[in-house]
Design a protein around this motif. Structure first.
Motif, PDB file in Angstrom:
ATOM      1  N   LYS A  81       0.832  -1.211   0.000  1.00  0.00           N
ATOM      2  CA  LYS A  81       0.000   0.000   0.000  1.00  0.00           C
ATOM      3  C   LYS A  81       0.861   1.253   0.000  1.00  0.00           C
ATOM      4  CE  LYS A  81      -4.082  -1.786   2.380  1.00  0.00           C
ATOM      5  NZ  LYS A  81      -4.879  -1.692   3.624  1.00  0.00           N
ATOM      6  N   ILE A 122       0.985   4.117  -2.905  1.00  0.00           N
ATOM      7  CA  ILE A 122       0.770   5.550  -2.670  1.00  0.00           C
ATOM      8  C   ILE A 122       1.936   6.359  -3.234  1.00  0.00           C
ATOM      9  CG2 ILE A 122       0.645   7.305  -0.849  1.00  0.00           C
ATOM     10  CD1 ILE A 122      -0.921   5.182   0.807  1.00  0.00           C
ATOM     11  N   ILE A 179       1.795   9.115  -6.355  1.00  0.00           N
ATOM     12  CA  ILE A 179       2.334  10.471  -6.208  1.00  0.00           C
ATOM     13  C   ILE A 179       3.382  10.747  -7.285  1.00  0.00           C
ATOM     14  CG2 ILE A 179       3.727  11.954  -4.700  1.00  0.00           C
ATOM     15  CD1 ILE A 179       2.254  10.635  -2.333  1.00  0.00           C
TER      16      ILE A 179
END
Length: 94
Positions: A71, A75, A79
């Motif tokens: 996870k 993320i 980004i």
């Protein structure tokens, strides 16, 4: 309009920030491990967690040793993908 010199400065700053982040992470891990060995010299802990993102073109491929690391890598990949798209859009405006 954004000039090429500004984009070059942003790119080099991001590269420097990435290298600095890696160095700081390595130092933090070294000091944390030394502190743990000092507190618990007999106890041996060999669990290592890892995660990563590989970009093939604009598509991130995420992997990790467990769900939480995957996870976190996802993320970070999203980004990075957004930053890549922003840089491409900003470079075509000029």
């Amino acid at each position: 309009m954004i000039s090429q010199q500004l984009l070059l400065a942003i790119g080099l700053s991001l590269v420097f920030l990435g290298i600095l982040t890696i160095i700081v992470g390595i130092l933090v891990e070294i000091f944390r491990e030394a502190k743990e060995r000092k507190e618990h010299p007999q106890e041996e802990k060999s669990k290592t967690e890892y995660g990563g993102v590989v970009f093939i073109g604009p598509i991130p491929i995420v992997f990790g040793s467990n769900k939480d690391m995957a996870k976190l890598a996802l993320i970070i990949g999203v980004i990075m993908f957004v930053f890549i798209i922003l840089i491409i859009i900003l470079s075509t405006i000029t």
